[in-house]
Design a protein around this motif. Sequence first.
Motif, PDB file in Angstrom:
ATOM      1  N   PHE A  41       1.206   5.412   0.767  1.00  0.00           N
ATOM      2  CA  PHE A  41       0.791   6.227   1.907  1.00  0.00           C
ATOM      3  C   PHE A  41      -0.321   7.191   1.511  1.00  0.00           C
ATOM      4  CE2 PHE A  41       0.828   9.961   4.579  1.00  0.00           C
ATOM      5  CZ  PHE A  41       0.858   9.411   5.848  1.00  0.00           C
ATOM      6  N   LEU A  63       0.894  -2.511   5.629  1.00  0.00           N
ATOM      7  CA  LEU A  63      -0.048  -1.920   6.581  1.00  0.00           C
ATOM      8  C   LEU A  63      -0.345  -2.934   7.676  1.00  0.00           C
ATOM      9  CD1 LEU A  63      -2.857  -0.069   4.557  1.00  0.00           C
ATOM     10  CD2 LEU A  63      -0.790   0.853   5.573  1.00  0.00           C
ATOM     11  N   ASN A  90      10.166  -4.197  10.645  1.00  0.00           N
ATOM     12  CA  ASN A  90      11.071  -3.147  10.166  1.00  0.00           C
ATOM     13  C   ASN A  90      12.532  -3.530  10.375  1.00  0.00           C
ATOM     14  OD1 ASN A  90       9.075  -1.421   9.207  1.00  0.00           O
ATOM     15  ND2 ASN A  90       8.865  -0.345  11.164  1.00  0.00           N
ATOM     16  N   ARG A 121      -5.644   6.460   5.091  1.00  0.00           N
ATOM     17  CA  ARG A 121      -5.276   5.131   5.578  1.00  0.00           C
ATOM     18  C   ARG A 121      -4.406   5.223   6.830  1.00  0.00           C
ATOM     19  NH1 ARG A 121      -5.375   3.175  -0.152  1.00  0.00           N
ATOM     20  NH2 ARG A 121      -3.194   3.716  -0.465  1.00  0.00           N
ATOM     21  N   ALA A 122      -3.561   6.248   6.910  1.00  0.00           N
ATOM     22  CA  ALA A 122      -2.690   6.390   8.077  1.00  0.00           C
ATOM     23  C   ALA A 122      -3.489   6.618   9.358  1.00  0.00           C
ATOM     24  CB  ALA A 122      -1.710   7.541   7.859  1.00  0.00           C
ATOM     25  N   TYR A 169       1.773   2.080   9.364  1.00  0.00           N
ATOM     26  CA  TYR A 169       2.595   1.883   8.174  1.00  0.00           C
ATOM     27  C   TYR A 169       3.988   1.374   8.555  1.00  0.00           C
ATOM     28  CZ  TYR A 169      -0.289   4.025   4.514  1.00  0.00           C
ATOM     29  OH  TYR A 169      -1.267   4.289   3.599  1.00  0.00           O
ATOM     30  N   SER A 170       4.492   0.439   7.765  1.00  0.00           N
ATOM     31  CA  SER A 170       5.869  -0.016   7.941  1.00  0.00           C
ATOM     32  C   SER A 170       6.823   0.963   7.264  1.00  0.00           C
ATOM     33  CB  SER A 170       6.054  -1.396   7.295  1.00  0.00           C
ATOM     34  OG  SER A 170       6.102  -1.280   5.869  1.00  0.00           O
ATOM     35  N   ASP A 171       8.114   0.722   7.413  1.00  0.00           N
ATOM     36  CA  ASP A 171       9.100   1.428   6.607  1.00  0.00           C
ATOM     37  C   ASP A 171       8.869   1.070   5.137  1.00  0.00           C
ATOM     38  OD1 ASP A 171      10.235   2.482   8.895  1.00  0.00           O
ATOM     39  OD2 ASP A 171      11.808   0.966   9.037  1.00  0.00           O
ATOM     40  N   PRO A 172       9.358   1.897   4.198  1.00  0.00           N
ATOM     41  CA  PRO A 172       9.157   1.585   2.772  1.00  0.00           C
ATOM     42  C   PRO A 172       9.778   0.239   2.396  1.00  0.00           C
ATOM     43  CG  PRO A 172       9.927   3.841   3.050  1.00  0.00           C
ATOM     44  CD  PRO A 172      10.062   3.184   4.390  1.00  0.00           C
ATOM     45  N   TRP A 213       0.818  -1.217   0.000  1.00  0.00           N
ATOM     46  CA  TRP A 213       0.000   0.000   0.000  1.00  0.00           C
ATOM     47  C   TRP A 213       0.850   1.265   0.000  1.00  0.00           C
ATOM     48  CZ3 TRP A 213      -5.164  -0.574  -0.622  1.00  0.00           C
ATOM     49  CH2 TRP A 213      -5.689  -1.847  -0.366  1.00  0.00           C
ATOM     50  N   SER A 260       5.956   1.987  -1.314  1.00  0.00           N
ATOM     51  CA  SER A 260       4.927   0.996  -1.022  1.00  0.00           C
ATOM     52  C   SER A 260       5.279   0.297   0.285  1.00  0.00           C
ATOM     53  CB  SER A 260       4.850  -0.016  -2.166  1.00  0.00           C
ATOM     54  OG  SER A 260       3.668  -0.774  -2.089  1.00  0.00           O
ATOM     55  N   HIS A 261       4.267   0.050   1.125  1.00  0.00           N
ATOM     56  CA  HIS A 261       4.489  -0.360   2.515  1.00  0.00           C
ATOM     57  C   HIS A 261       3.642  -1.574   2.902  1.00  0.00           C
ATOM     58  CE1 HIS A 261       6.185   3.756   3.460  1.00  0.00           C
ATOM     59  NE2 HIS A 261       5.472   4.006   2.377  1.00  0.00           N
TER      60      HIS A 261
END
Length: 262
Positions: A95, A219, A235, A99-100, A105-108, A93, A216-217
């Motif tokens: 950012f 979620l 991460n 959604r945040a 969110y993870s790191d990219p 996903w 892209s991450h």
Amino acid sequence: MNDRRRFLCTSLALGAATSSQALSAAPARPVVRLGIGDWAPFFSADLPGQGLFAQIVSLAFERAGYAVHYEQMPWRRALADMEQGLLDGSPGWAFTEERAAKFLYSDPVLMSRDALFFLKARPLEFQTDEQIQGSLLGATAGYFYGPLIQQYEAQNLIRLDRAPNDEASLRKLLLGRVDAVLMNRETGLHLLATRFSAEERAQFDVARRFISAKTSHLLMSRARPGVTGLLGAFNQGLAALHRAGEIQRILGDLPATRLPRR
């Protein structure tokens, strides 16, 4: 059998039994449940390891001591199930502020670059953003194509015709129902190579200039217990893969997916 041989046999038997019990008693790695849709070559039940992105996510969690179970479903359902706490997360996903507010969110993980696919008979090459204004563009329901497209759509400078999936958008283009199609470049090329005939492929082209470039991450659901620690572990595993060059190895000859150097 003398006493010494009887003692050795008994000891070996006990040792084997103890080792077997120890192995069977070893705790299984905790399982992370992730929802994914079809977005080849990054996610697909037909590809090794469920796709390139899925392989990276699985390896990052493996580094952190977790196993991953993927559940195939529509992308919108993955979001809904995460929000209800039915899934731990969903990878792939971009950012958005909306959604945040609902998910972590993870790191990219990698870069996603969207391009315009068009027909050679009706080319839509563009040198400036303004040159796509007035176009009817094919898109996929639920996808975010970056702030430029979001702004242009809100200002009615372009129109988006959203299909249920990427292949359906390309089919609309082939039938002349849209001027061009917005799509991740690697996904579009993969679809043309695997779902279209040689005669059909020969009619398509892709713009050299990208519409958007976004990270892209993974979620993660805010409704699941212990999710903050789980995300931190992911991460760390992801960073270890970057340092070891594993992500570059997995992505291979897809340079458009690589993150900028830090």
